[in-house]
Scaffold this motif. Structure first.
Motif, PDB file in Angstrom:
ATOM      1  N   GLY A   1       0.828  -1.204   0.000  1.00 38.98           N
ATOM      2  CA  GLY A   1       0.000   0.000   0.000  1.00 38.98           C
ATOM      3  C   GLY A   1       0.859   1.249   0.000  1.00 38.98           C
ATOM      4  O   GLY A   1       2.088   1.200   0.075  1.00 38.98           O
ATOM      5  N   ASN A   2       0.207   2.405  -0.043  1.00 42.25           N
ATOM      6  CA  ASN A   2       0.938   3.674  -0.099  1.00 42.25           C
ATOM      7  C   ASN A   2       1.690   3.988   1.184  1.00 42.25           C
ATOM      8  O   ASN A   2       2.647   4.758   1.179  1.00 42.25           O
ATOM      9  N   ASN A   3       1.237   3.416   2.310  1.00 39.95           N
ATOM     10  CA  ASN A   3       1.877   3.721   3.586  1.00 39.95           C
ATOM     11  C   ASN A   3       2.738   2.575   4.100  1.00 39.95           C
ATOM     12  O   ASN A   3       2.991   2.475   5.305  1.00 39.95           O
ATOM     13  N   GLU A   4       3.183   1.697   3.195  1.00 37.19           N
ATOM     14  CA  GLU A   4       4.002   0.555   3.627  1.00 37.19           C
ATOM     15  C   GLU A   4       5.270   1.015   4.337  1.00 37.19           C
ATOM     16  O   GLU A   4       5.575   0.567   5.442  1.00 37.19           O
ATOM     17  N   PHE A   5       6.011   1.929   3.707  1.00 33.40           N
ATOM     18  CA  PHE A   5       7.268   2.354   4.306  1.00 33.40           C
ATOM     19  C   PHE A   5       7.069   2.998   5.669  1.00 33.40           C
ATOM     20  O   PHE A   5       7.774   2.673   6.633  1.00 33.40           O
ATOM     21  N   SER A   6       6.124   3.919   5.770  1.00 29.05           N
ATOM     22  CA  SER A   6       5.918   4.620   7.049  1.00 29.05           C
ATOM     23  C   SER A   6       5.507   3.654   8.154  1.00 29.05           C
ATOM     24  O   SER A   6       5.894   3.814   9.314  1.00 29.05           O
TER      25      SER A   6
ATOM     26  N   PHE B   1      17.835   1.173  10.439  1.00 24.19           N
ATOM     27  CA  PHE B   1      18.796   1.224   9.336  1.00 24.19           C
ATOM     28  C   PHE B   1      18.339   0.357   8.176  1.00 24.19           C
ATOM     29  O   PHE B   1      18.351   0.790   7.010  1.00 24.19           O
ATOM     30  N   ILE B   2      17.942  -0.883   8.467  1.00 19.77           N
ATOM     31  CA  ILE B   2      17.501  -1.802   7.418  1.00 19.77           C
ATOM     32  C   ILE B   2      16.298  -1.227   6.677  1.00 19.77           C
ATOM     33  O   ILE B   2      16.197  -1.323   5.449  1.00 19.77           O
ATOM     34  N   THR B   3      15.385  -0.620   7.415  1.00 18.82           N
ATOM     35  CA  THR B   3      14.196  -0.036   6.797  1.00 18.82           C
ATOM     36  C   THR B   3      14.572   1.074   5.827  1.00 18.82           C
ATOM     37  O   THR B   3      14.110   1.109   4.674  1.00 18.82           O
ATOM     38  N   MET B   4      15.439   1.980   6.269  1.00 15.93           N
ATOM     39  CA  MET B   4      15.866   3.069   5.389  1.00 15.93           C
ATOM     40  C   MET B   4      16.627   2.517   4.182  1.00 15.93           C
ATOM     41  O   MET B   4      16.405   2.953   3.045  1.00 15.93           O
ATOM     42  N   GLN B   5      17.499   1.564   4.427  1.00 11.95           N
ATOM     43  CA  GLN B   5      18.322   0.996   3.358  1.00 11.95           C
ATOM     44  C   GLN B   5      17.474   0.255   2.325  1.00 11.95           C
ATOM     45  O   GLN B   5      17.685   0.394   1.113  1.00 11.95           O
ATOM     46  N   ASN B   6      16.497  -0.538   2.788  1.00  7.16           N
ATOM     47  CA  ASN B   6      15.691  -1.349   1.877  1.00  7.16           C
ATOM     48  C   ASN B   6      14.728  -0.528   1.040  1.00  7.16           C
ATOM     49  O   ASN B   6      14.383  -0.921  -0.078  1.00  7.16           O
ATOM     50  N   TYR B   7      14.279   0.600   1.584  1.00  2.51           N
ATOM     51  CA  TYR B   7      13.238   1.364   0.883  1.00  2.51           C
ATOM     52  C   TYR B   7      13.768   2.588   0.140  1.00  2.51           C
ATOM     53  O   TYR B   7      13.015   3.204  -0.621  1.00  2.51           O
ATOM     54  N   ILE B   8      15.036   2.930   0.332  1.00  2.00           N
ATOM     55  CA  ILE B   8      15.510   4.183  -0.256  1.00  2.00           C
ATOM     56  C   ILE B   8      15.467   4.151  -1.787  1.00  2.00           C
ATOM     57  O   ILE B   8      15.310   5.180  -2.437  1.00  2.00           O
ATOM     58  N   GLU B   9      15.571   2.960  -2.365  1.00  3.85           N
ATOM     59  CA  GLU B   9      15.471   2.857  -3.818  1.00  3.85           C
ATOM     60  C   GLU B   9      14.050   2.580  -4.283  1.00  3.85           C
ATOM     61  O   GLU B   9      13.717   2.838  -5.427  1.00  3.85           O
TER      62      GLU B   9
ATOM     63  N   VAL C   1      11.510   9.305  -7.480  1.00 11.31           N
ATOM     64  CA  VAL C   1      10.732   8.812  -6.339  1.00 11.31           C
ATOM     65  C   VAL C   1      11.013   7.351  -6.047  1.00 11.31           C
ATOM     66  O   VAL C   1      10.694   6.850  -4.974  1.00 11.31           O
ATOM     67  N   ALA C   2      11.616   6.641  -7.007  1.00 17.46           N
ATOM     68  CA  ALA C   2      11.994   5.240  -6.783  1.00 17.46           C
ATOM     69  C   ALA C   2      13.197   4.906  -7.656  1.00 17.46           C
ATOM     70  O   ALA C   2      13.084   4.830  -8.873  1.00 17.46           O
ATOM     71  N   LEU C   3      14.353   4.727  -7.021  1.00 19.66           N
ATOM     72  CA  LEU C   3      15.569   4.386  -7.749  1.00 19.66           C
ATOM     73  C   LEU C   3      15.573   2.934  -8.203  1.00 19.66           C
ATOM     74  O   LEU C   3      16.330   2.546  -9.076  1.00 19.66           O
ATOM     75  N   ASN C   4      14.738   2.130  -7.569  1.00 14.77           N
ATOM     76  CA  ASN C   4      14.600   0.726  -7.963  1.00 14.77           C
ATOM     77  C   ASN C   4      13.113   0.396  -7.892  1.00 14.77           C
ATOM     78  O   ASN C   4      12.654  -0.273  -6.981  1.00 14.77           O
ATOM     79  N   ALA C   5      12.376   0.889  -8.856  1.00 13.40           N
ATOM     80  CA  ALA C   5      10.915   0.764  -8.852  1.00 13.40           C
ATOM     81  C   ALA C   5      10.492  -0.685  -9.106  1.00 13.40           C
ATOM     82  O   ALA C   5      11.253  -1.479  -9.659  1.00 13.40           O
ATOM     83  N   PRO C   6       9.263  -1.036  -8.706  1.00 13.88           N
ATOM     84  CA  PRO C   6       8.753  -2.387  -9.005  1.00 13.88           C
ATOM     85  C   PRO C   6       8.714  -2.627 -10.515  1.00 13.88           C
ATOM     86  O   PRO C   6       8.670  -1.685 -11.312  1.00 13.88           O
ATOM     87  N   ARG C   7       8.711  -3.881 -10.899  1.00 19.99           N
ATOM     88  CA  ARG C   7       8.612  -4.235 -12.310  1.00 19.99           C
ATOM     89  C   ARG C   7       7.190  -4.001 -12.818  1.00 19.99           C
ATOM     90  O   ARG C   7       6.240  -4.019 -12.023  1.00 19.99           O
ATOM     91  N   PRO C   8       7.008  -3.808 -14.118  1.00 20.57           N
ATOM     92  CA  PRO C   8       5.655  -3.616 -14.665  1.00 20.57           C
ATOM     93  C   PRO C   8       4.704  -4.769 -14.351  1.00 20.57           C
ATOM     94  O   PRO C   8       3.487  -4.565 -14.291  1.00 20.57           O
ATOM     95  N   SER C   9       5.236  -5.978 -14.153  1.00 14.88           N
ATOM     96  CA  SER C   9       4.376  -7.123 -13.828  1.00 14.88           C
ATOM     97  C   SER C   9       3.872  -7.088 -12.398  1.00 14.88           C
ATOM     98  O   SER C   9       2.985  -7.855 -12.037  1.00 14.88           O
ATOM     99  N   GLU C  10       4.424  -6.194 -11.573  1.00 16.09           N
ATOM    100  CA  GLU C  10       4.004  -6.094 -10.178  1.00 16.09           C
ATOM    101  C   GLU C  10       2.938  -5.014 -10.044  1.00 16.09           C
ATOM    102  O   GLU C  10       3.185  -3.853 -10.394  1.00 16.09           O
ATOM    103  N   PRO C  11       1.757  -5.367  -9.510  1.00 15.79           N
ATOM    104  CA  PRO C  11       0.661  -4.395  -9.397  1.00 15.79           C
ATOM    105  C   PRO C  11       1.030  -3.132  -8.636  1.00 15.79           C
ATOM    106  O   PRO C  11       0.459  -2.071  -8.881  1.00 15.79           O
ATOM    107  N   VAL C  12       2.005  -3.236  -7.722  1.00 20.98           N
ATOM    108  CA  VAL C  12       2.353  -2.076  -6.909  1.00 20.98           C
ATOM    109  C   VAL C  12       2.902  -0.929  -7.759  1.00 20.98           C
ATOM    110  O   VAL C  12       2.793   0.240  -7.376  1.00 20.98           O
ATOM    111  N   LEU C  13       3.462  -1.225  -8.944  1.00 19.74           N
ATOM    112  CA  LEU C  13       3.930  -0.138  -9.814  1.00 19.74           C
ATOM    113  C   LEU C  13       2.761   0.719 -10.264  1.00 19.74           C
ATOM    114  O   LEU C  13       2.844   1.949 -10.292  1.00 19.74           O
ATOM    115  N   ASN C  14       1.641   0.087 -10.612  1.00 13.98           N
ATOM    116  CA  ASN C  14       0.431   0.841 -10.958  1.00 13.98           C
ATOM    117  C   ASN C  14      -0.014   1.728  -9.805  1.00 13.98           C
ATOM    118  O   ASN C  14      -0.432   2.862 -10.003  1.00 13.98           O
TER     119      ASN C  14
END
Length: 492
Positions: free
Chosen positions: A260-265, A285-293, A453-466
């Motif tokens: 969802g939109n608030n996953e990171f927070s 640290f892991i949270t910031m590192q995993n989501y920064i991209e 907004v995303a240095l490593n965005a989801p793939r087009p096959s992943e609904p979260v990109l939409n």
């Protein structure tokens, strides 16, 4: 920045040292005590055999090394090891994890049985050197030997995971009984196995396409809840496996907000509120590192909060350096002036390509004609392009092909000619290094203002990109409406 482990060209050390020195990650001012914080690995293998191994430092940065044995099959490598460390040797697709402790002297030999080769490890400091290797062979350690699939019955999976955990612990008991050197590492290894167990049990929350909302029964989550107490261990944070267990457990704690939109927070809030001490620093640290991209803008908005809540200076410096990657990519001279070649053979600076699409959501697709996963994403990318108008979404395909004829042929074969703009990127251009490609496919999402907004965005096959694109369009429409409403009020 000092890393926790560095490959050093040291002479063979004779210091006798047997101690559990797990602690908080090293700060940048720490210096190596080379007399005891070193481990020597001696290889007795076939001549001119290529050795590959890797490990992760306290910032989850992988370090890899490759070296040939000499004409006699001998090789000596010394490592800076400030605390217990799992090193993984590889041979093809086979993993050979081994425990190394400060002051260790480890011997590596190759054995053969039924035409199958295997590495074996021996230490003159402790009897546990080959333990993780045995666990990996029989019950899985590097990877869980049972992988959760979307159609698997959760009760069966849980039963098998518990059985594997019991078998791992039983093997450890055998080693413990054979421990006559007085360097008891059993407690440390029990925690390593517990971390592996937690990682396995959290699989429903990081397994792609697994419907955990419907398939995970209440008794499963009750057991996961009881494991929270295992993840506030101040002296465990130097273990890579422990840090991975925290990462996976955070997804379980945040399960109602995943995708969802608030996953990171939500994950950030759980990292701070559910963990304590050094483990809280690791979780943040892991949270910031995993989501920064994945969610760059959201992570940057939480950066002041992270700096205030995290007590580990090394972690804060590391995240600060990652936060600068966006400006390096978009604003720096070397990033913005990197040259890309279009289908007519004309070169364009990266900044001019982005500027041409300012005001739109931009999706960069780094790919190549020879990349099977890239080609597999093509139908999903075409569907994405069809869904949005060209005024809303601009897709820029950036190929790293070396031969332009193969690139052009692939565009034609895949029907991508009208799906977006196409460019070739030479591997020598700074943009290639700044993005960190290969590997590919790689996607970067940019908002209407031209900010990543995303240095490593989801793939087009992943609904979260939409979901991410819809949010950018929705937020921009709301902002535009607010500006227009304000202008109308002023006119009145």
């Amino acid at each position: 920045m000092n890393k926790s482990f560095k490959i050093l060209l040291l002479s063979l050390l004779s210091a006798s040292f047997c101690n559990l020195t797990s602690g908080i990650p090293l700060s940048k001012n720490d210096t190596a005590r080379h007399s005891i914080d070193s481990a020597v690995i001696l290889f007795h293998l076939p001549q001119r055999e290529l050795i590959h191994f890797f490990y992760q430092d306290d910032y989850n940065t992988p370090s890899r090394a490759s070296q040939y044995t000499d004409e006699s099959g001998f090789l000596r490598i010394a490592l800076y090891v400030s605390h217990n460390l799992t090193i993984t040797f590889t041979n093809g697709m086979t993993m050979y994890p081994v425990l190394v402790i400060p002051g260790d002297s480890l011997t590596v030999r190759k054995t053969y049985q039924n035409d199958q080769s295997n590495y074996e490890f021996r230490s003159n400091k402790h009897v546990y050197a080959n333990f993780l290797n045995e666990v990996e062979r029989a019950y899985g350690f590097f990877w869980g030997s049972l992988q959760l699939s979307p159609g698997m019955n959760t009760a069966y999976y849980r039963k098998e995971v518990k059985k594997l955990n019991a078998q791992r612990l039983a093997l450890l008991k055998q080693y413990e009984r054979a421990d006559t050197l007085g360097c008891n590492l059993a407690t440390y290894l029990q925690r390593e196995l517990k971390s592996r167990y937690i990682m396995d049990l959290c699989a429903p929350y990081h397994t792609r396409d697994f419907n955990y909302q419907e398939k995970v029964p209440r008794e499963y989550t009750i057991e996961l809840d009881t494991l929270m107490n295992e993840l506030n261990c101040d002296t465990c944070v130097t273990s890579m496996r422990y840090r991975l267990a925290i990462r996976n457990y955070l997804l379980y704690l945040s399960r109602d907000s995943l995708y969802g939109n608030n996953e990171f927070s939500t994950v950030f809030r759980n990292a701070y509120s559910r963990f304590t001490g050094n483990s809280r620093d690791v979780a943040l640290f892991i949270t910031m590192q995993n989501y920064i991209e994945k969610d760059h803008s959201a992570v940057l908005s939480h950066l002041p909060d992270f700096d205030a809540k995290c007590k580990n200076a090394g972690y804060k410096n590391f995240i600060d350096s990652l936060a600068l990657r966006e400006s390096m990519l978009v604003d720096s001279t070397e990033g913005s002036n990197s040259l890309l070649t279009d289908s007519e053979g004309i070169t364009h600076p990266f900044k001019s390509i982005l500027s041409a699409h300012k005001g739109k959501v931009v999706l960069l697709d780094f790919w190549a004609s020879w990349c099977a996963p890239c080609r597999a994403e093509t139908p999903h990318m075409k569907s994405l392009v069809e869904k949005y108008s060209k005024e809303e979404l601009a897709v820029i395909f950036i190929s790293i092909d070396e031969k332009s004829d193969k690139w052009a042929a692939a565009i034609e074969q895949l029907g991508l000619k009208t799906a977006g703009n196409h460019y070739l990127l030479d591997a020598k251009q700074p943009l290639s290094r700044l993005v960190g490609i290969p590997p590919i496919p790689r996607y970067i999402l940019i908002d209407q203002a031209g900010r990543i907004v995303a240095l490593n965005a989801p793939r087009p096959s992943e609904p979260v990109l939409n979901v991410r694109i819809e949010k950018l369009l929705r937020d921009n429409a709301a902002k535009t409406a607010k500006v227009e409403q304000g202008s109308h009020l002023i006119v009145k």
